[in-house]
Design an enzyme around this catalytic site. Structure first.
Site, PDB file in Angstrom:
ATOM      1  N   TRP A 214     -41.854 -67.097 -46.003  1.00  8.82           N
ATOM      2  CA  TRP A 214     -41.617 -66.023 -45.030  1.00  8.82           C
ATOM      3  C   TRP A 214     -41.091 -64.758 -45.721  1.00  8.82           C
ATOM      4  O   TRP A 214     -41.593 -63.646 -45.483  1.00  8.82           O
ATOM      5  CB  TRP A 214     -40.619 -66.523 -43.961  1.00  8.82           C
ATOM      6  CG  TRP A 214     -39.994 -65.457 -43.128  1.00  8.82           C
ATOM      7  CD1 TRP A 214     -40.580 -64.792 -42.081  1.00  8.82           C
ATOM      8  CD2 TRP A 214     -38.670 -64.918 -43.273  1.00  8.82           C
ATOM      9  NE1 TRP A 214     -39.695 -63.866 -41.571  1.00  8.82           N
ATOM     10  CE2 TRP A 214     -38.515 -63.929 -42.279  1.00  8.82           C
ATOM     11  CE3 TRP A 214     -37.606 -65.167 -44.140  1.00  8.82           C
ATOM     12  CZ2 TRP A 214     -37.336 -63.197 -42.132  1.00  8.82           C
ATOM     13  CZ3 TRP A 214     -36.435 -64.435 -43.988  1.00  8.82           C
ATOM     14  CH2 TRP A 214     -36.313 -63.474 -42.995  1.00  8.82           C
TER      15      TRP A 214
ATOM     16  N   ASP B 145     -31.819 -75.653 -49.370  1.00  8.21           N
ATOM     17  CA  ASP B 145     -33.028 -75.908 -50.153  1.00  8.21           C
ATOM     18  C   ASP B 145     -34.031 -76.460 -49.127  1.00  8.21           C
ATOM     19  O   ASP B 145     -33.841 -76.245 -47.916  1.00  8.21           O
ATOM     20  CB  ASP B 145     -32.737 -76.900 -51.299  1.00  8.21           C
ATOM     21  CG  ASP B 145     -33.837 -76.906 -52.362  1.00  8.21           C
ATOM     22  OD1 ASP B 145     -33.859 -75.996 -53.191  1.00  8.21           O
ATOM     23  OD2 ASP B 145     -34.696 -77.811 -52.351  1.00  8.21           O
TER      24      ASP B 145
ATOM     25  N   GLY C 121     -42.009 -71.898 -44.809  1.00  5.27           N
ATOM     26  CA  GLY C 121     -40.550 -71.926 -44.623  1.00  5.27           C
ATOM     27  C   GLY C 121     -39.953 -70.591 -45.003  1.00  5.27           C
ATOM     28  O   GLY C 121     -40.657 -69.577 -45.113  1.00  5.27           O
ATOM     29  N   ASN C 122     -38.644 -70.620 -45.215  1.00  9.11           N
ATOM     30  CA  ASN C 122     -37.893 -69.419 -45.536  1.00  9.11           C
ATOM     31  C   ASN C 122     -38.452 -68.635 -46.717  1.00  9.11           C
ATOM     32  O   ASN C 122     -38.512 -67.410 -46.702  1.00  9.11           O
ATOM     33  CB  ASN C 122     -36.497 -69.876 -45.937  1.00  9.11           C
ATOM     34  CG  ASN C 122     -35.464 -69.153 -45.181  1.00  9.11           C
ATOM     35  OD1 ASN C 122     -35.688 -68.825 -44.018  1.00  9.11           O
ATOM     36  ND2 ASN C 122     -34.362 -68.868 -45.821  1.00  9.11           N
TER      37      ASN C 122
ATOM     38  N   LYS D 144     -27.126 -79.771 -57.957  1.00  9.94           N
ATOM     39  CA  LYS D 144     -28.099 -79.959 -56.871  1.00  9.94           C
ATOM     40  C   LYS D 144     -27.684 -81.186 -56.071  1.00  9.94           C
ATOM     41  O   LYS D 144     -26.998 -82.069 -56.603  1.00  9.94           O
ATOM     42  CB  LYS D 144     -29.501 -80.205 -57.446  1.00  9.94           C
ATOM     43  CG  LYS D 144     -30.618 -79.837 -56.502  1.00  9.94           C
ATOM     44  CD  LYS D 144     -30.943 -78.373 -56.579  1.00  9.94           C
ATOM     45  CE  LYS D 144     -31.884 -77.923 -55.517  1.00  9.94           C
ATOM     46  NZ  LYS D 144     -32.351 -76.554 -55.769  1.00  9.94           N
TER      47      LYS D 144
HETATM   48  N1  GLU Z   1     -31.933 -74.007 -53.460  1.00  8.81           N
HETATM   49  C1  GLU Z   1     -32.017 -72.707 -54.001  1.00  8.81           C
HETATM   50  C2  GLU Z   1     -32.479 -72.788 -55.433  1.00  8.81           C
HETATM   51  O1  GLU Z   1     -33.305 -73.617 -55.761  1.00  8.81           O
HETATM   52  C3  GLU Z   1     -30.753 -71.903 -53.794  1.00  8.81           C
HETATM   53  C4  GLU Z   1     -29.535 -72.445 -54.458  1.00  8.81           C
HETATM   54  C5  GLU Z   1     -28.255 -71.671 -54.146  1.00  8.81           C
HETATM   55  O2  GLU Z   1     -28.314 -70.634 -53.505  1.00  8.81           O
HETATM   56  O3  GLU Z   1     -27.195 -72.159 -54.567  1.00  8.81           O
HETATM   57  O4  GLU Z   1     -32.132 -72.027 -56.290  1.00  8.81           O
END
Ligand code: GLU
Length: 447
Positions: free
Chosen positions: A242, A164, A238-239, A124
């Site tokens: 949605w 994210d 948000g995405n 992350k």
């Molecule tokens: N941020 C998203 C998650 O929490 C997507 C992470 C990704 O696609 O690598 O899983």
């Protein structure tokens, strides 16, 4: 292992890292019994190793705003665990981002990615940059400055970030543009969430929300019910919210509330296509105000300042915004109003007291790392397409996503079934996710 001893050591070593400690405690408490059936895990000190990231990069991000002023933010990438595959996980741009937040998100990501059954490790990253009110040019300059530092540490066979909170398709575009220029190569697998046409996958923008509804659909079916006519309250616009609103509406459910940092919009007749489309306009405006929905559709949406979505009567509650957004009092209000199912879509969206309140009433509760795994799963599918130089059609990607969510659901039931038939989805997800990683770490030796 003894969770108490491990937690005491971690608290002493990482004082003040509240979110990280909260996430670790929840996982360890739910896997403790199962873990202790495996002396080989204890001998290899799997838990002591998995709670610490492989490495963390912290870097300065300096950029120039539209007024010509020099701004400095802090950027991070936490490469947590690569037992199952390359580090994979999103980038979060939000003023509250710090090491503790990214460690909690990275730790959760290990098990979420494991649940997808794809070869993905956990990571992350992000920055304490606030996109609210920023111009397009400022966002671009920030993304370029961020990537100037990050690019050497990512790549299709090493670490593949994605979006994210605060990072969507536009930001990924700027980040990828900078990456390919600095790396002098078009390695599409180095970032996911790209736009369709230059390496992006169809259905990736919708994937987290669609996947969450596929999971909820199974929770509802488990009780012999159907999504048709069910009232859903969502937080955020948000995405993720949605995508969830789109699929929920398609399957006949009624989204009766969406919320933002400024308050809640009640939608007594349910959200419709026009309003769903408007969620994207609201997101892209970077105003971060849900009141805009009521201003645009006064006959269909009623705004109340300062209230959360959890104050609205619903059958299904789905936090889709930020960690710890649902407190114990919110859970009690929802229970009083007759909520029947709760599915966390935001990572760690519910505080421990809220989860305990639902579980005490035997209300099915789906945890974020299982419910929201469709996003990263579709990122995994994007990497497969990039590696094979192919583009799957939207129905092809959607069918694969649906199957992955069904498989995750089945694993959670298999490992989460308790006496009298109650399904503890939190326990199920943690055990199923953990076992795969632990076995891989064991096989790969002490390293
Ligand atoms: N941020 C998203 C998650 O929490 C997507 C992470 C990704 O696609 O690598 O899983």
């Amino acid at each position: 292992m003894k969770v108490k001893t491990i937690m005491a050591n971690l608290e002493a070593k990482h004082p003040g890292e509240k979110e990280y400690l909260q996430a670790v405690k929840e996982v360890l408490e739910t896997i403790e019994k199962e873990y202790n059936k495996h002396p080989e895990f204890e001998a290899a000190k799997i838990v002591e190793r998995i709670v610490e990231p492989d490495r963390i990069f912290t870097f300065r991000v300096t950029w120039v705003d539209d007024k010509g002023e020099v701004q400095t933010n802090l950027g991070y990438r936490v490469q947590y665990n690569a037992a199952l595959g390359i580090y994979k996980g999103g980038l979060r741009f939000h003023p509250a981002v710090n090491v503790s937040m990214l460690k909690f998100l990275g730790f959760e990501q290990i098990f979420k990615n494991s649940l997808t059954n794809l070869p993905l490790g956990g990571g992350k990253g992000g920055a304490d940059f606030d996109p609210t009110g920023k111009s397009d040019a400022e966002i671009m300059r920030f993304c370029q400055a961020f990537m100037r530092e990050l690019w050497r540490n990512i790549g299709p066979d090493l670490d593949s970030p994605a979006g994210d909170v605060g990072v969507g398709g536009r930001e990924i575009g700027y980040l990828y543009g900078a990456y390919k220029t600095l790396a002098r190569e078009h390695s599409t697998g180095a970032l996911t969430g790209k736009s369709y046409g230059w390496g992006g996958s169809l259905i990736r923008p919708e994937a987290t929300g669609f996947g969450a509804i596929y999971y909820v659909d199974r929770m509802v079916q488990e009780k012999g019910e159907s999504l048709k006519g069910k009232k859903i309250a969502l937080s955020g616009f948000g995405n993720v919210a949605w995508g969830a609103a789109t699929k929920a509406t398609e399957l006949g459910a009624k989204v009766v509330a969406i919320s933002g940092p400024d308050g809640v919009c009640e939608l007594p007749k349910g959200i419709d296509k026009e309003m769903i489309d408007y969620m994207l306009v609201m997101r892209d405006s970077r105003r971060n105000k849900v009141k805009d929905m009521a201003d645009k559709f006064p006959a269909k949406a009623k705004f109340t300042a300062g209230k959360k979505a959890w104050s609205v009567k619903c059958d299904i509650a789905m936090p889709c915004a930020f960690q710890n957004e649902m407190a114990e009092e919110d859970a009690k209000q929802l229970i009083k109003n007759g909520v029947k199912y709760v599915a966390e879509v935001s990572n760690m969206g519910c505080q421990p007291g809220a989860i305990a309140a639902f579980q005490a009433k035997k209300i099915p509760f789906g945890p974020g790392k299982a419910v929201n795994a469709g996003g990263v799963a579709t990122s995994g599918l994007e990497i497969c397409q990039n590696a094979g130089h192919i583009n799957w059609t939207a129905p092809e990607v959607d069918a694969k996503l649906h199957k992955i969510m069904n498989d995750i659901y089945d694993m959670c039931v298999e490992h989460g079934k308790e006496a009298k038939g109650y399904i503890n989805y939190v326990k199920g997800a943690n055990i199923a996710g953990f076992m795969r990683v632990a076995k891989a770490m064991l096989a790969q030796g002490i390293i």
